[in-house]
Write an enzyme that holds these catalytic residues in place. Structure first.
Site, mmCIF file in Angstrom:
data_model
loop_
_atom_site.group_PDB
_atom_site.id
_atom_site.type_symbol
_atom_site.label_atom_id
_atom_site.label_comp_id
_atom_site.label_asym_id
_atom_site.label_seq_id
_atom_site.Cartn_x
_atom_site.Cartn_y
_atom_site.Cartn_z
ATOM 1 N N TYR A 1 11.748 -32.626 -17.892
ATOM 2 C CA TYR A 1 10.130 -32.543 -17.808
ATOM 3 C C TYR A 1 9.497 -32.665 -16.544
ATOM 4 O O TYR A 1 10.412 -33.196 -15.408
ATOM 5 C CB TYR A 1 9.525 -33.628 -18.744
ATOM 6 N N GLY B 1 -8.412 -7.471 4.470
ATOM 7 C CA GLY B 1 -9.116 -7.573 5.733
ATOM 8 C C GLY B 1 -8.419 -8.264 6.894
ATOM 9 O O GLY B 1 -8.799 -8.224 7.906
ATOM 10 N N HIS C 1 -15.882 -9.314 1.836
ATOM 11 C CA HIS C 1 -14.811 -10.124 2.355
ATOM 12 C C HIS C 1 -15.061 -11.689 1.472
ATOM 13 O O HIS C 1 -14.031 -12.151 1.085
ATOM 14 C CB HIS C 1 -14.906 -10.290 3.944
ATOM 15 N N ARG D 1 -3.226 2.681 8.707
ATOM 16 C CA ARG D 1 -3.616 1.550 8.146
ATOM 17 C C ARG D 1 -2.017 0.583 7.981
ATOM 18 O O ARG D 1 -1.262 1.203 7.777
ATOM 19 C CB ARG D 1 -3.867 1.697 6.538
ATOM 20 N N SER E 1 13.545 -40.919 -13.322
ATOM 21 C CA SER E 1 12.277 -40.126 -13.126
ATOM 22 C C SER E 1 12.134 -39.934 -11.477
ATOM 23 O O SER E 1 12.102 -40.767 -10.688
ATOM 24 C CB SER E 1 11.000 -40.685 -13.644
ATOM 25 N N ARG F 1 -3.968 -1.364 -6.157
ATOM 26 C CA ARG F 1 -3.139 -2.511 -6.071
ATOM 27 C C ARG F 1 -3.622 -3.441 -7.391
ATOM 28 O O ARG F 1 -4.744 -3.220 -7.854
ATOM 29 C CB ARG F 1 -3.451 -3.126 -4.838
ATOM 30 N N ARG G 1 1.145 -45.948 -14.185
ATOM 31 C CA ARG G 1 0.945 -47.145 -12.827
ATOM 32 C C ARG G 1 0.433 -48.285 -13.381
ATOM 33 O O ARG G 1 -1.016 -48.172 -13.592
ATOM 34 C CB ARG G 1 0.365 -46.601 -11.783
ATOM 35 N N LYS H 1 0.515 -1.235 0.083
ATOM 36 C CA LYS H 1 -0.178 -0.044 0.049
ATOM 37 C C LYS H 1 0.716 1.122 -0.059
ATOM 38 O O LYS H 1 0.765 2.243 -0.660
ATOM 39 C CB LYS H 1 -0.967 -0.001 1.184
ATOM 40 N N GLU I 1 13.688 -42.398 -6.248
ATOM 41 C CA GLU I 1 12.752 -42.067 -5.195
ATOM 42 C C GLU I 1 13.425 -42.579 -3.484
ATOM 43 O O GLU I 1 12.887 -42.541 -2.558
ATOM 44 C CB GLU I 1 11.420 -42.835 -5.321
ATOM 45 N N MET J 1 -5.471 -7.029 8.101
ATOM 46 C CA MET J 1 -4.596 -6.095 8.969
ATOM 47 C C MET J 1 -5.446 -5.300 9.651
ATOM 48 O O MET J 1 -6.495 -4.954 8.729
ATOM 49 C CB MET J 1 -3.296 -5.348 8.445
ATOM 50 N N GLY K 1 10.631 -39.664 -7.992
ATOM 51 C CA GLY K 1 9.514 -39.919 -7.530
ATOM 52 C C GLY K 1 9.338 -39.300 -6.159
ATOM 53 O O GLY K 1 9.797 -39.905 -4.784
ATOM 54 N N THR K 2 9.019 -38.109 -6.163
ATOM 55 C CA THR K 2 9.337 -37.057 -4.904
ATOM 56 C C THR K 2 8.376 -37.345 -3.987
ATOM 57 O O THR K 2 8.395 -37.066 -2.817
ATOM 58 C CB THR K 2 9.276 -35.430 -5.453
ATOM 59 N N ASN K 3 7.303 -38.156 -4.094
ATOM 60 C CA ASN K 3 6.595 -38.385 -3.024
ATOM 61 C C ASN K 3 7.158 -39.421 -2.007
ATOM 62 O O ASN K 3 7.333 -39.106 -0.918
ATOM 63 C CB ASN K 3 5.099 -39.355 -3.497
ATOM 64 N N ASP K 4 7.447 -40.412 -2.569
ATOM 65 C CA ASP K 4 8.547 -41.579 -1.823
ATOM 66 C C ASP K 4 9.804 -40.852 -1.267
ATOM 67 O O ASP K 4 10.049 -41.141 -0.154
ATOM 68 C CB ASP K 4 8.758 -42.814 -2.521
ATOM 69 N N CYS L 1 7.872 -37.285 -11.438
ATOM 70 C CA CYS L 1 6.582 -37.906 -11.657
ATOM 71 C C CYS L 1 5.735 -37.892 -10.205
ATOM 72 O O CYS L 1 4.734 -38.501 -10.148
ATOM 73 C CB CYS L 1 6.451 -39.062 -12.320
ATOM 74 N N ARG M 1 5.521 -47.863 -15.520
ATOM 75 C CA ARG M 1 6.385 -48.050 -14.287
ATOM 76 C C ARG M 1 6.014 -49.671 -14.114
ATOM 77 O O ARG M 1 4.844 -49.959 -14.037
ATOM 78 C CB ARG M 1 6.011 -47.277 -12.985
#
Lengths: 902, 902
Positions: B871, B120, B476, B111, B784, B355, B582, B31, B765, B122, B786-789, B851, B638
């Protein structure tokens, strides 16, 4: 893979020239290198030559690549023959005989020998070079037709069995049939005619099984035998043995072709094995056994009961004197106790083989101390080379708590040879496979066999102890069991072992499969029932030796102990502090588990605090006891680690009990148990995650630690507490928990009007923690690597679930080892190294230790020393093992440094 | 923390001199920076000054350190006052008035304004500087006593509420009481006398609650208000908002003190909010609403229903013309649609704030395209700045499948403002906390409120959609919902919302808590019951825009798809291949699960092979369909990954069914299920561990892949299969599985008399795989991630079990984010980076992708682009989001590179 003709592939020994040296074990194998060394040293070695391990690698491939070729698919490369022929000519010249010649026949032995000794695992063919014509010639030349035909029948069966895979039993049945026909009770009773019959029958068996006539050409015999040795390198037995023994990185086996000498040419001949000192006790006295008029195989196989070496003094005093003198020379030369195979042919002594003698832990320590005292080796050499960590471990093995008791009760049903010391208790099984499967389902077993063979090694490994009814102190069972430090009673001829009924009996008492049996490997006693085992104690030579050890190591050794009793035990074993005091075990005691459960079942923080207040005095008492036991030494206390559901029962009955005890509705207990259930508790709500979501737990534990510290310190005892936050993955977790600990410390110190110095640090067990070790080190005064969890997470192996694949992985060579036994240096080790480097860079004085199971594993300890940890922490009984491993790592480090400097 | 007096802490604007610039958001807040920018640009901004965010950090501390001080504990540092006083003098000069002076009173607003817009969240105080004397003076000077006392009563209540925490309701009750006494229905109806009464009552309330009289000193008012703004930075609401919005790394809020202008001085005054374009549709037309004779709070709060901006043309044509001109200038200047607060005081226009306008996804895309076409921004600027990935995501949100249907059925119970587009279906709840708790137990909910307030944000976030009975398009509820792309119907005055009975009703139809409700945020319709949602489609502006996007990105975008249908959907969304197919999902179909179970329950390899033979044609069919759908694009398949027990039922009834279907004894089924049970299945017998212990599974899958590839290839379709081995930790695992795959490929190619090009690679992974990526890369043609595991293992978090602690971690700032939503760059990211570096060093052409779920997360995508992956692969509906995120990452990369070059 080396295969050029320009490289030497055949090394001669004892033919005037000797090409090899003892340092060439990788290339010549232990046996070949030692034969060369012996020849170089002027010892009486029959001449021969060694085909290198590189040829094995070239011909047989290596096991890891899966190229496990059968014997018949292998071939000797063309470029090798000229080298063999040239060497053979020199051997012929040296002994004035000719290979394949009927008038001056030269017979040879063909033996394997890899860089690491693998007794009984590799194949051997003796008396090679015999055919009908040569046999007749041998009979003429020696004037002993019976001897010649006996050698021939041995050769045919051995060649058939080892080289061509003809079942040994067929030969044995045929031999038994001839013996029966001849009315002979032993082989010795067979005359020349009977032996000619045996040879003939053996050849028929050979032809039936192989589809070919027995090869009359000595050259063909040699070719096939050499290839059989190579093929045996990748045989299942050899691979299994290497797996169990963790032997890796070898090229293959060498092949030793050596002029035969005969111990079976009459009463002035014989053969035996000799240890230059007693391998069971370490006593300085020739030790071993021999058979008159026999070949070496007869001693090792245990089919005839040999005489102790002392008796040789009576039978052949000159030979005995020669052996005594040679023993001295061998020990001086090799700086170690030697295990020698010798043969006496018509009064003349030959040494066929020498190697460092396997020995018991007690013997190893005594020998090490004696050799130093005799000036044969330095203390450093003794520590570095003469005692293995496993020896020390073996010394600490339990013994029976009450030997007098079972004797009084008359429960000793037999006494055999005390082949490998220590005490074992287990349920009787009669087959190696049973030992493996019973063990796998959690049973402790004792393996009982008439005799053991290399096929049995896995079962022997699975057993608590081994009992054999046949064989001597150097029988397969005895040698292998001693190597492992596993109790063994051998040659217990009083017992009848019946595989069919699965019983063993002394004629009065019969013990069946599944019955409990106790073996005293130190006395040779076989005891019915389940004896109580007692802890080992450290004393005598060991204490002396460990004194040297402690002076040579850099790495400190602490212990994992949760009770004052364990702490005291570990201290007696030389622990220099506690590296891991798990506080959760304290909560499982009867008096406390209820309060713990109240805490977990509480609805809110207030309820939890009330329950924790009940636990506080108990924890304080535990800590005070441990501080007293460890006076003056650091005590690392880990805050609560396991998930809370471990403290609650899963079954309905116990849940009802809990409900009654806590006054809660059972439904609520069940709900709470269900709510706490986790899919993967290993990766769930545990470690510092508990302390962060329930700060009151950390507060209580910190209070218990500092109140105990103040209390014991007030008694004048030096207290060195180290508070360890578990399972930290981000520095913010440590910051959070550390703030609570520091806060509580200040509060308690203010209350008590005193202060106690302490440290706050963390475990590095989550891979992320290792990766961000620099940021964590800014808040941690020490790191303790929790390599159990670090291994689980880095490899993605749940320790409880690996049985379904890790054994297969080790079998297939996908893993070198179970990574929970010996640290995965390539993977987990990288994280440990990285965390050390980053941690120390961020905080130069950072104190580093390890408290996983690997802390007691010698190979892992060598790695930890290399990485530069300050200490390892292990279970009390592993402390002496770790001390020795640490010293050996330091000595190797020195050698490496020296080499690096040179 | 900057606190030296030598640094400037107060920046002036609109006082002749303007110190700030729009680029100084970190220091001045959004602001403050914009007010400075507006003033610099000559826009009509009331003069004022900004106290920097650094002062906030100094005074209030930051939340992460836990130093959340209450308002009353804070103090303005002594070195700040001279700067404030000097600036105030300049403001006074600029407006010819004096702060605290009764004759020429200057009132100010105070303000907040942080670097990131937080609507809303602050606190704000208006009309500051009033006391009894000044109020009388204001009445005299303006000639409008009613206005003066109205301003005063507003100020007292706002100050009491915001600064001192006096409950707002008390003021409201007092106001209602006065209104009732006066017979007034609205605030407007109160006369001066009544307002004097209100002020008096308010002051009493203030004293009762605070224990002090209302501060008459304007300077004290100013001090307290400034400190209240600072304190609100660490208020729970603000922290919750930052948590939900993932706003981090800010110093604090700035404080803007600005001369008040009044929209409530009569019918030629007013106040409003303006979007320079329609934020719902993107249409190029002024959009907003205003209230005559009102202050700004009245518009935002939604307590009076404002008029649309078009009507201003009638009410104040000159002002409307000025606004139109200003809108043009603002867009040219800020290169973006602006959200402006304006006030008209006695016919004169002031801009209070501007803004970047929050907008819907549809609007964002249309605006981006239009602004490019209008020449206001370049395509790169449009892609980089004007559309957020979340906007694209929102466009792909589902709509109702059959809008005609529910209308015909008469199920539309009301129509409100189409405040945020999209369709939502859920069960009705009336409180934000209920929305959170119902969501937590897996319910989909629609949050129904009369109006929402910042306290409700978490509940709004938890809801599928939001319905309010009051408030306008800039209320709001509307603003927040649009920001999130969450459907919202606002200001639905036809509905009576009753919190007590938990019902909403249009007088005929009543809907209770837990009833299903459907919201059409695109039309404003409120529909009873549970409507069916339909997929979104990509078209029009979006397609145009995405064309630009694709030209700017380097990172390719693939999809995770297991069926031909998903593959086709993803391809329509722009997927450039399948990054993860999968295969296990294929086994769960009814026709196949039985064969799968037979395979698992088989006693030996033969039995397993028989069952696998049944699965082979099914898998082949699946793969053929996917290859066809992805013609010409790579398809990464896989091999079987989940533990086998996932395919077997746990309950007794189903086990009996399995027993009947397979003809096995139920006891045997149960035993097998028990035997397969694992303590931590996540770290158990799964991934390539299955393929290694059961090579026949890998064989079958490889055969299905290559047979399908040959079949489809024979149809003239280009097939690019990539076989991916999961859960590899050591290169030996990959070697083992790759050998099988290559073997089967050769066999199938020989059988079919054709060849298909393919690749074999692995998932990274397991943390160890990342550590030894160099050795693995020698065997893998692609990685590849496997960022989950990888996240599960690197952090030691079981994704299924984190609910018990990760929310607390995020709350306490121990974790910045849920690491499963946005990749943990510091920890897991290190392993990804390291594996890329080592892998590419070992194999320069190594193809790299990801992946895991993170493949669809924009912040994670920025990281993956930075690391240099080839990728990302994500679920079909995330593909366009990922494409945009990839382009933005590339553009940022360019900027960074340019900056680096400069």
């Amino acid at each position: 893979m080396v295969a050029e003709a320009s490289v030497r592939h055949v090394y001669r020994f004892g033919v005037g020239t000797t090409d090899g040296r003892s340092s060439m074990k990788d290339l010549l194998g232990g046996k070949g290198a030692n034969l060369a060394e012996m020849a170089q040293a002027g010892l009486p070695v029959p001449p021969g030559f060694t085909i290198t391990t590189e040829v094995c690698a070239h011909v047989a491939g290596d096991a890891a690549s899966g190229a496990n070729k059968g014997n018949t698919e292998l071939a000797i490369p063309n470029w090798l023959w000229p080298e063999i022929d040239a060497a053979m000519l020199e051997v012929e010249a040296a002994v004035d005989a000719k290979f394949g010649d009927a008038t001056r026949p030269l017979l040879v032995s063909v033996r394997s020998g890899a860089a690491v000794s693998m007794p009984g695992m590799m194949d051997t063919v003796l008396n090679l070079g015999l055919n009908d014509a040569v046999c007749e010639g041998l009979a003429v030349r020696t004037g002993r037709a019976r001897f010649a035909w006996d050698a021939y029948r041995r050769f045919v069966s051995m060649f058939g069995d080892v080289v061509m895979g003809v079942p040994r039993a067929e030969f044995e049945h045929a031999l038994d049939a001839v013996k029966k026909d001849a009315g002979a009770s032993t082989d010795q009773d067979l005359d020349e005619k009977a032996l000619r019959d045996v040879v003939s029958r053996f050849k028929t068996i050979y032809r039936t099984h192989t589809g070919h006539a027995f090869p009359e050409s000595p050259r063909e015999q040699l070719e096939r035998a050499i290839l059989a040795v190579f093929a045996s390198w990748n045989g299942d037995r050899a691979k299994k043995y290497r797996e169990v023994q963790k032997i890796r990185g070898l090229k293959g086996t060498a092949v030793n072709v050596q002029a035969m000498v005969f111990g079976n040419t009459g009463p002035r001949s014989g053969t035996g094995v000799l240890f230059t000192r007693n391998p069971a006790t370490g006593e300085k006295a020739l030790y071993g056994e021999y058979l008159v008029d026999a070949q070496g195989e007869d001693v090792v196989a245990g089919t005839r009961t040999p005489s102790p070496i002392a008796k040789l003094h009576e039978d052949m005093p000159e030979v005995h004197a020669q052996l005594s003198a040679l023993a001295q020379r061998l020990e001086s030369h090799f700086k170690n106790v030697q295990d020698v195979e010798f043969t006496v042919q018509d009064g003349r002594l030959y040494l066929l083989q020498t190697r460092h003698g396997k020995r018991t832990g007690a013997a190893a320590v005594r020998i090490a101390v004696d050799l130093v005292n005799e000036g044969l080796v330095t203390r450093e050499e003794a520590v570095a080379n003469l005692v293995e960590p496993a020896h020390v471990d073996q010394l600490l093995h339990p013994h029976f708590a009450d030997e007098v008791g079972y004797r009084k009760q008359g429960r000793v049903i037999a006494k055999g040879l005390a082949a490998s010391p220590g005490a074992a208790v287990g349920r009787v099984v009669f087959h190696a496979e049973d030992a493996e499967s019973w063990k796998a389902r959690g049973e402790k077993v004792v393996l009982v066999r008439m005799e053991t063979s290399p096929e049995d090694v896995a079962g022997m490994h699975a057993a608590e102890g081994v009992l054999t009814s046949r064989g001597g102190m150097t029988s397969h069972a005895a040698v292998v069991a001693r190597g492992w430090g596993k109790p063994c009673v051998a040659g217990c001829g009083d017992l009848i072992v019946d595989y069919r009924t699965k019983t063993l009996s002394n004629g009065r008492v019969t013990v069946g499969e599944g019955d409990w049996l106790s073996l005293n490997g130190t006395t040779g006693e076989v005891v019915t029932g389940k004896e109580t085992l007692a802890d080992a104690v450290v004393s005598g030579s060991l204490e002396h030796f460990m004194g040297w050890v402690d002076g040579m190591r850099v790495l400190r050794v602490r212990t994992n102990a949760d009770t004052p009793k364990d702490a005291a035990t570990a201290r007696a074993f030389g622990a220099e502090g506690i590296g891991l005091c798990r506080t959760e075990h304290m909560f499982f005691e009867d008096s406390r588990i209820l309060a713990m459960r109240r805490m977990i079942l509480a609805d809110d923080e207030k309820g939890r605090r009330a329950a924790l207040a009940l636990l506080l005095p108990e924890q304080r008492k535990d800590f005070a006891g441990i501080f007293r036991a460890m006076a003056g030494l650091p005590v690392t206390i880990r805050l609560l680690d396991p998930p809370l559901h471990e403290f609650l029962p899963n079954d309905a009955v116990q849940q009802e009990q809990v409900a009654r005890a806590t006054g809660m509705r059972v439904e609520r207990v069940r709900q709470r148990v269900n709510a706490l259930h986790e899919s993967n508790p290993m990766l769930g709500h545990r470690g510092c995650r508990l302390g962060i979501t329930h700060p009151e737990i950390t507060e209580m534990q910190a209070r218990a630690i500092f109140e105990a510290a103040c209390e014991v310190s007030a008694e004048g005892v030096e207290v060195l507490p180290e508070v360890m936050v578990p399972l930290v993955g981000t520095v913010a977790e440590l910051v959070h928990q550390k703030a609570i600990v520091l806060d509580v410390a200040e509060t308690v110190f203010a209350e008590k009007g005193t202060r106690v110095a302490f440290h706050v640090g963390t475990m590095i067990e989550v891979p992320r923690a290792a990766l961000v070790a620099d940021t964590i080190a800014r808040e941690a005064e020490f790191f303790s690597f929790g390599t159990n969890d670090l291994t689980q997470m880095t490899l993605g192996y749940s320790r409880d679930d690996i049985a379904s694949f890790v054994p297969r992985y080790v079998e297939k060579g996908i893993l070198g080892d179970d990574p929970f036994q010996s640290i995965d240096v390539e993977g987990v080790g990288q994280l440990v190294r990285l965390a050390c480097e980053r941690g120390r860079a961020a905080r130069p004085g950072l104190h580093l230790g390890i408290c996983g199971e690997h802390g007691g594993d010698p190979r892992s300890i060598a790695f930890f020393a290399d990485v530069g940890l300050d200490y390892v922490s292990c279970s009390p009984f592993r402390v002496p093992v770790a001390r020795l491993a640490a010293a050996q790592a330091a000595l190797r480090g020195k050698v490496n440094t020296k080499q690096g400097e040179a």
